[in-house]
Write an enzyme that holds these catalytic residues in place. Structure first.
Site, PDB file in Angstrom:
ATOM      1  CG  PHE A 198     -11.091   3.557 -24.843  1.00  0.00           C
ATOM      2  CD1 PHE A 198     -11.714   4.913 -24.286  1.00  0.00           C
ATOM      3  CD2 PHE A 198     -10.031   3.529 -24.697  1.00  0.00           C
ATOM      4  CE1 PHE A 198     -10.951   6.733 -24.744  1.00  0.00           C
ATOM      5  CE2 PHE A 198      -9.323   5.201 -24.252  1.00  0.00           C
ATOM      6  CZ  PHE A 198      -9.549   5.880 -24.850  1.00  0.00           C
ATOM      7  CB  CYS A 250     -19.642   4.950 -19.770  1.00  0.00           C
ATOM      8  SG  CYS A 250     -18.933   4.030 -18.543  1.00  0.00           S
TER       9      CYS A 250
HETATM   10  C1  UGA Z   1     -19.190   2.975 -23.210  1.00  0.00           C
HETATM   11  C2  UGA Z   1     -18.089   3.493 -24.151  1.00  0.00           C
HETATM   12  O1  UGA Z   1     -19.037   2.362 -25.582  1.00  0.00           O
HETATM   13  C3  UGA Z   1     -16.816   2.728 -23.416  1.00  0.00           C
HETATM   14  O2  UGA Z   1     -15.824   2.478 -24.903  1.00  0.00           O
HETATM   15  C4  UGA Z   1     -16.071   2.677 -22.884  1.00  0.00           C
HETATM   16  O3  UGA Z   1     -14.645   2.537 -22.154  1.00  0.00           O
HETATM   17  C5  UGA Z   1     -17.640   3.343 -21.459  1.00  0.00           C
HETATM   18  O4  UGA Z   1     -18.799   3.751 -21.978  1.00  0.00           O
HETATM   19  C6  UGA Z   1     -16.619   3.439 -20.621  1.00  0.00           C
HETATM   20  O5  UGA Z   1     -16.346   5.125 -20.076  1.00  0.00           O
HETATM   21  O6  UGA Z   1     -16.466   3.346 -19.250  1.00  0.00           O
HETATM   22  P1  UGA Z   1     -21.248   1.762 -21.940  1.00  0.00           P
HETATM   23  O7  UGA Z   1     -21.471   2.463 -20.791  1.00  0.00           O
HETATM   24  O8  UGA Z   1     -20.409  -0.070 -21.805  1.00  0.00           O
HETATM   25  O9  UGA Z   1     -19.500   1.600 -23.007  1.00  0.00           O
HETATM   26  O10 UGA Z   1     -21.710   0.866 -23.500  1.00  0.00           O
HETATM   27  P2  UGA Z   1     -22.488   1.326 -24.793  1.00  0.00           P
HETATM   28  O11 UGA Z   1     -22.213  -0.007 -25.711  1.00  0.00           O
HETATM   29  O12 UGA Z   1     -21.018   2.637 -24.927  1.00  0.00           O
HETATM   30  O13 UGA Z   1     -23.765   2.286 -24.906  1.00  0.00           O
HETATM   31  C7  UGA Z   1     -24.620   3.289 -23.736  1.00  0.00           C
HETATM   32  C8  UGA Z   1     -25.544   3.289 -24.169  1.00  0.00           C
HETATM   33  O14 UGA Z   1     -25.772   3.485 -25.151  1.00  0.00           O
HETATM   34  C9  UGA Z   1     -26.493   1.879 -23.749  1.00  0.00           C
HETATM   35  O15 UGA Z   1     -27.707   2.476 -23.551  1.00  0.00           O
HETATM   36  C10 UGA Z   1     -26.361   1.687 -25.645  1.00  0.00           C
HETATM   37  O16 UGA Z   1     -27.719   1.450 -25.595  1.00  0.00           O
HETATM   38  C11 UGA Z   1     -26.706   3.267 -25.895  1.00  0.00           C
HETATM   39  N1  UGA Z   1     -26.517   2.626 -27.949  1.00  0.00           N
HETATM   40  C12 UGA Z   1     -25.380   2.868 -27.873  1.00  0.00           C
HETATM   41  C13 UGA Z   1     -27.409   3.539 -28.577  1.00  0.00           C
HETATM   42  O17 UGA Z   1     -28.055   4.239 -28.525  1.00  0.00           O
HETATM   43  N2  UGA Z   1     -27.220   2.993 -29.318  1.00  0.00           N
HETATM   44  C14 UGA Z   1     -25.984   2.461 -30.618  1.00  0.00           C
HETATM   45  O18 UGA Z   1     -26.005   2.846 -31.557  1.00  0.00           O
HETATM   46  C15 UGA Z   1     -24.834   2.827 -29.914  1.00  0.00           C
END
Ligand code: UGA
Length: 459
Positions: free
Chosen positions: A170, A281
């Protein structure tokens, strides 16, 4: 190789002998963080990859990806003798008691995960195992992959016992080390109690931090990963649609998110409206979740809708920028701050900036761009983008400035310099980094996401 006991932060953290001999197969993002993290927990870890150059570089301490803190934890554990790198897969299989599979599962054109590399690793383990092995999937794999690996190990195995475990990760890019060292939970999907016990031994330091362990069967663990990512992607998509409504009715999405998130049943995280989710992811896993469901004869309607809406949101951002420029971008220059899908990474995979920049280019805009880390990866994706050295050079002579990724460096811009550099003081803030009133008082025509009576009009 045996490690000497070490004292960290005043606590004796490591056992006298390493806990478990581990091989981690695949030194991509997940494999490398997992290998380094497990070594830091006191295990003896060998990381394997077929890419000779990568392994050579890792041996010299060169980390192939940008992830804060990863270089330090790799070099520390290499120096302390618990972490090694090799291209010799058979040797690594023979030397390990527990083998983590962390190879890629790229999406096929239909959205399903391509398991070619996972299956090949399983065949290699079957061929070279020389005693009982615990085989752990760390890659995000479709439900049923554990069983498939089990079948391969038993069909082609050489008589030794192998047990399969699902242990999904995660980790968030940009904070992966912290997520590994202090996770919200550890999920272990095992088919027998001994395997679960060995996994607990591997993660032993987390017990003292009272991190919850979810011990279940393999299928449930595999599904937990998809369900968690699918739910988070849904939460983001939900707030992005609320932002659309906010723009129509004159509400402020940040206040709405705050008011929702203080309800402990909802929680405040992942309620930041923006240009849609990206990365390696969420897009891949939501689409795989929808595919897995379809294959089992059920249309997962929420997941299908999340995918569709997320694409629409990105296109809405193109419209927002075009509208801010008076409905026409032909011959105009747009300065883009931030290219990576989120801050603290150089990862461009499925970044919202890809459809946004390409959409603007198709409409005749010229793009200038800056990102603290992702320029090298962007060069393989975009044609005709002028890359700049800092935000001010990027803004120089542009008709509008777009904040596309919320890097900390963009939160403290010298606004007077930005205004002086731009041809017109137009800012489109897709991450709601700035306060509308402040931007207006600084003399900007300012647009953001879900924070005005009409997101297409200035606030
Ligand atoms: C995500 C999950 O958060 C991790 O728990 C998981 O392990 C990982 O995928 C995976 O499957 O390996 P990650 O892709 O690194 O992690 O990034 P996040 O921080 O979750 O952000 C993902 C996307 O959502 C980004 O584009 C971010 O800008 C967007 N986001 C996130 C939003 O637009 N709003 C938010 O409130 C949060």
């Amino acid at each position: 190789m045996r490690a000497a006991p070490a004292v960290r932060g005043g606590h004796r953290f490591l056992p006298e002998e390493p806990r478990v001999d581990i091989a981690v197969i695949g030194t991509g993002y997940v494999g490398l963080v997992t290998g380094a993290g497990l070594a830091d927990f006191g295990n003896d870890v060998i990381c394997v990859d077929i890419d000779v150059n990568k392994i050579e570089a890792l041996r010299k301490g060169v980390i192939p990806i940008y992830e804060p803190g990863l270089d330090k934890i790799v070099s520390k554990n290499v120096a302390e003798g618990r972490l090694r790198f090799t291209t010799d897969l058979p040797d690594a299989i023979r030397s390990a008691r527990a083998i983590f599979i962390a190879v890629g599962t790229p999406p096929r054109p239909d959205g399903s995960a391509d398991l070619r590399f996972v299956e090949e690793v399983a065949r290699q383990i079957a061929k070279h195992m020389n005693g009982p092995k615990l085989v752990i999937t760390k890659s995000t794999v479709p439900i049923g992959t554990g069983r498939l690996i089990d079948e391969i190990l038993h069909a082609t195995g050489n008589g030794h016992k192998a047990a399969v475990v699902s242990n999904p990760e995660f980790l968030r890019e940009g904070s992966a080390i912290e997520d590994f060292m202090k996770p919200d939970r550890v999920v272990i999907g095992a088919s027998d109690p001994q395997s679960a016990e060995m996994m607990k031994e591997i993660y032993a330091p987390l017990h003292s931090l009272e991190i919850p362990f979810v011990v279940t069967n393999v299928e449930s663990a595999e599904l937990i990963k998809y369900a968690a990512n699918g739910f988070l992607a849904t939460k983001i998509t939900f707030i992005n649609e609320i932002a659309v409504i906010c723009e129509e009715v004159g509400a402020n999405v940040q206040d709405v998110a705050l008011g929702m998130g203080l309800d402990t049943r909802i929680g405040p995280k992942f309620l930041q409206a923006g240009p849609g989710f990206g990365g390696s992811c969420f897009p891949k896993d939501t689409s795989a979740m929808a595919d897995i469901s379809r294959r089992h004869g059920y249309e997962f309607q929420i997941m299908e809708a999340v995918l569709r809406v997320n694409d629409d949101i990105k296109q809405r951002m193109v419209v927002k920028i075009v509208d801010a420029l008076g409905g026409e971008v032909l011959g105009k220059t747009v300065a883009i701050l931030g290219l990576a899908f989120k801050p603290e990474t150089d990862d461009m995979r499925d970044s919202p900036t890809i459809p946004i920049i390409k959409g603007l280019q198709e409409k005749g805009a010229t793009i200038r761009a800056y990102d603290p880390q992702a320029v090298a990866n962007s060069k393989a994706i975009f044609d005709g983008v002028t890359y700049c050295e800092d935000p001010y050079e990027t803004a120089d002579g542009a008709d509008a400035l777009v904040i596309a990724t919320e890097w900390n460096a963009f939160r403290a811009l010298n606004l007077t310099r930005i205004k002086g550099a731009l041809r017109k003081p137009v800012v489109i803030d897709l991450r709601n980094v700035y306060e509308p009133n402040r931007m207006r008082s600084e003399g900007f025509e300012y647009y953001s996401v879900g924070r005005s009576a009409d997101g297409r009009k200035k606030v």
